[in-house]
Design a protein around this motif. Structure first.
Motif, PDB file in Angstrom:
ATOM      1  N   TYR A  32       0.855  -1.186   0.000  1.00 16.76           N
ATOM      2  CA  TYR A  32       0.000   0.000   0.000  1.00 16.76           C
ATOM      3  C   TYR A  32       0.889   1.233   0.000  1.00 16.76           C
ATOM      4  O   TYR A  32       1.930   1.260   0.650  1.00 16.76           O
ATOM      5  CB  TYR A  32      -0.905   0.040   1.226  1.00 16.76           C
ATOM      6  N   HIS A  61      -2.192 -12.872  13.305  1.00 16.64           N
ATOM      7  CA  HIS A  61      -2.505 -11.792  14.226  1.00 16.64           C
ATOM      8  C   HIS A  61      -3.186 -10.636  13.512  1.00 16.64           C
ATOM      9  O   HIS A  61      -3.031 -10.468  12.302  1.00 16.64           O
ATOM     10  CB  HIS A  61      -1.234 -11.325  14.935  1.00 16.64           C
ATOM     11  N   SER A  62      -3.897  -9.852  14.292  1.00 23.76           N
ATOM     12  CA  SER A  62      -4.653  -8.728  13.743  1.00 23.76           C
ATOM     13  C   SER A  62      -3.734  -7.800  12.949  1.00 23.76           C
ATOM     14  O   SER A  62      -2.639  -7.471  13.396  1.00 23.76           O
ATOM     15  CB  SER A  62      -5.321  -7.966  14.885  1.00 23.76           C
ATOM     16  N   LYS A  66      -4.807 -10.571   6.497  1.00 24.88           N
ATOM     17  CA  LYS A  66      -5.705 -11.663   6.123  1.00 24.88           C
ATOM     18  C   LYS A  66      -6.847 -11.158   5.245  1.00 24.88           C
ATOM     19  O   LYS A  66      -7.158 -11.736   4.206  1.00 24.88           O
ATOM     20  CB  LYS A  66      -6.270 -12.322   7.381  1.00 24.88           C
TER      21      LYS A  66
END
Ligand SMILES: Nc1ncnc2c1ncn2[C@@H]1O[C@H](COP(=O)(O)OP(=O)(O)OP(=O)(O)O)[C@@H](O)[C@H]1O
Ligand SMILES: [Mg+2]
Lengths: 277, 283
Positions: A32, A61-62, A66
């Motif tokens: 990004y 993990h956050s 994902k």
């Protein structure tokens, strides 16, 4: 740690016959651009092949990327490099063959729960008769146990109810591939168990390719054939892929009594612990 | 924090009262304190009027002097001598016509600006230049064109209604949440159906915000326009009564104009709720 027989490390997918290569993710990276001109690498060198009838869970993990991975497979985001092929064809845009259950539900607030599902069915299945479409909509409303709230607007639904509408919407259009982003995250334990069972029933009677993001190791073991463990971001990649050695249909009580269950569970949890920064 | 006082809250309070579930806090917040506010202003008025008798009538005098207007809003006593209800209707008619025409133009143009970068680049400078111009400045242009007071007033309202609706519609269309568009894309909706089924309903709350601002300004502007054009209407009534040094009726007119504006905004808010199924944002 004792090496277990049921997991393979990433990148070592076998050169299998082509019907095993339903979905192929190859050297996928995603970067990004930040507002101040920098680049932030979210995903790096992801390689994964999914079979036509395989249920794959993704744990990490956050913030590791994902949802980004799922959106690239859905065609909603473009990979910066690498590619995703579905049945040999490169994915360039979204399509009804890959329906998504969105993490943030993404219901249309001006439509009732029923009309949200109906809109999807009408768009995705224009060729079948209106009566049949109505039947599909009602069937899926009942399936997620929302008959009483079917005529309510999303603003009037709880988080868990919205999530169930999202699941019903995705299942109702009978996609070739199902992409679920934490589909049971907002549900209470009881509803979650029931809905997991229902989704699994549907999948077991009509196998298809599924990618499911979850934070719940038990859910992943219960539902999927393989579990993809992702390393932490930035530049997250696939750390390990675990094979779940239980055959379908599964019974949650039965598999919980097997020693492999705990081996698998501990292995996954240890991995997540190690990668917790 | 914004001081909020509109019909919605009054209705809310009234409903709560009817359901006999009077919660003291609601009564206090939406009935008692507003009443205190009104009473305060009346008291101030009364004091000022008692000490400067030449400046103002007292509230009671004003009320008594206006009794005829209040009790007979719809009298007809001659060609120019109409009850205040008729005057109000004449003004409302102009506002509605101008507002309707303006909205019919503004909403599609706003939609175009919101969806097309090129249209935005072409039209936005025009909007930016015309928006700060008081719509009343268009009155001479309109009078020169139409040669008649009534169409000119409607034209000015038309111009008034353009900008806020146009801008808000464009903003609404341009800021449709990506989530909704993702749904449309996953379902492979063709572009025109996306506009009809996703972008349009998603931007409706913005459209309504624009409409409500437009209608509010239109109601402000009509009074000024009618003062200039004359004829039948609440604005000219204000001017006429002032020329006859009849300040009592001016106070009545101010009150009626304010109340009507409140009702207009409330009705549009209800329409919005009914159409969008989402509560309107109160301003
Ligand atoms: N549109 C975007 N622009 C810039 N950065 C983004 C964008 N979308 C996501 N990211 C970044 O990419 C990373 C991964 O985001 P993603 O939503 O995929 O995480 P996730 O693994 O799904 O997390 P969670 O488990 O919390 O849902 C985050 O660091 C996020 O800041
Ligand atoms: Mg996510």
């Amino acid at each position: 740690m004792k090496p277990t027989t049921f997991y393979t490390t990433s990148g070592s997918f076998a050169s299998s016959p082509s019907d095993d290569e339903f979905l192929v993710i190859e050297n996928l990276s995603k970067t990004y651009r930040t507002p101040d001109g920098d680049h932030s690498v979210v995903l790096k060198d992801i390689n994964l092949t999914i079979r036509e009838d395989e249920y794959v869970s993704i744990i990490g993990h956050s913030g590791c990327g994902k949802s980004t991975l799922l959106k690239i497979v859905a065609g909603l985001e473009r990979a910066t490099s690498g590619m995703v092929r579905l049945q040999g064809k490169e994915i360039r845009k979204p399509g009804t063959d890959r329906m998504m259950v969105f993490q943030q539900y993404s219901l249309l607030p001006w439509l009732t729960a029923r009309d949200n599902i109906r809109l999807a069915v009408d768009e995705a299945l224009p060729r079948i008769s209106p009566a049949e479409r109505r039947r599909i909509v009602n069937e899926h409303i009942e399936m997620v146990n929302l008959s009483a709230a079917a005529n309510k607007y999303p603003d009037e639904l709880s988080g868990g109810m919205k999530q169930r509408v999202g699941i019903a919407r995705a299942l109702a259009i009978r996609p070739m591939m199902l992409l679920m982003d934490e589909p049971f995250g907002a549900l209470d334990a009881l509803t979650r168990g029931k809905l997991q069972r229902q989704v699994l029933n549907i999948w077991e009677s009509h196998r298809q390719s599924v990618m499911m993001v979850t934070h719940d190791v038990d859910e992943a073991i219960y539902m999927s054939d393989r579990i993809v463990l992702m390393t932490n971001g930035p530049a997250a990649t696939i750390g390990e892929v675990l094979e779940v050695p239980f055959s379908h249909p599964r019974n949650i009580q039965e598999i919980r009594e097997l020693p492999e269950y705990y081996e698998l569970r501990n292995h996954a949890l240890n991995f997540l612990d190690r990668h917790f920064s | 924090m914004l001081l909020q006082f509109n019909i919605q809250v009054i209705v809310l309070a009234a409903q709560a009262t009817w359901r006999r579930s009077i919660r003291p806090a609601i009564v206090q917040d939406y009935i008692l304190f507003p009443l205190i506010g009104f009473a305060g202003v009346l008291l101030l008025w009364w004091i000022v009027a008692t000490f400067f008798t030449t400046l103002l009538p007292t509230p009671l005098d004003a009320l008594l002097a206006n009794m005829d207007y209040i009790l007979n809003p719809f009298y007809r006593r001659g060609p120019g001598d109409l009850g205040i209800g008729w005057l109000l209707l004449a003004s409302l008619r102009r506002v509605f016509l101008g507002f309707l025409l303006g909205s019919i133009v503004a909403i599609p143009v706003g939609f175009l600006i919101g969806t097309s970068k090129r249209a935005m680049l072409a039209i936005n400078p025009l909007i930016q230049i015309f928006k700060p111009v008081s719509p009343v400045a268009w009155l001479p242009v309109a009078l020169a064109t139409f040669n008649l007071a009534n169409p000119s007033a409607i034209f000015v309202i038309f111009i008034t209604s353009l900008w806020p609706t146009m801008i808000n519609t464009a903003v609404g269309v341009a800021s449709v949440p990506k989530d909704y568009l993702d749904v449309a894309q996953v379902l492979e909706m063709p572009r025109w159906r996306q506009m009809l089924k996703i972008i349009w309903p998603a931007s409706l709350p913005y459209v309504f915000t624009g409409l409500r601002i437009s209608l509010g300004i239109a109601w402000l502007v009509i009074v000024a326009v009618e003062m200039l054009t004359g004829g039948i209407g609440i604005g000219f009534f204000v001017w006429d009564e002032w020329n006859r040094l009849n300040l009592n009726s001016v106070f009545l007119a101010i009150f009626v104009i304010g109340l009507t504006g409140l009702v207009l905004d409330y009705l549009l808010g209800r329409l919005q709720m009914w159409i969008t199924h989402r509560p309107p944002t109160t301003t």
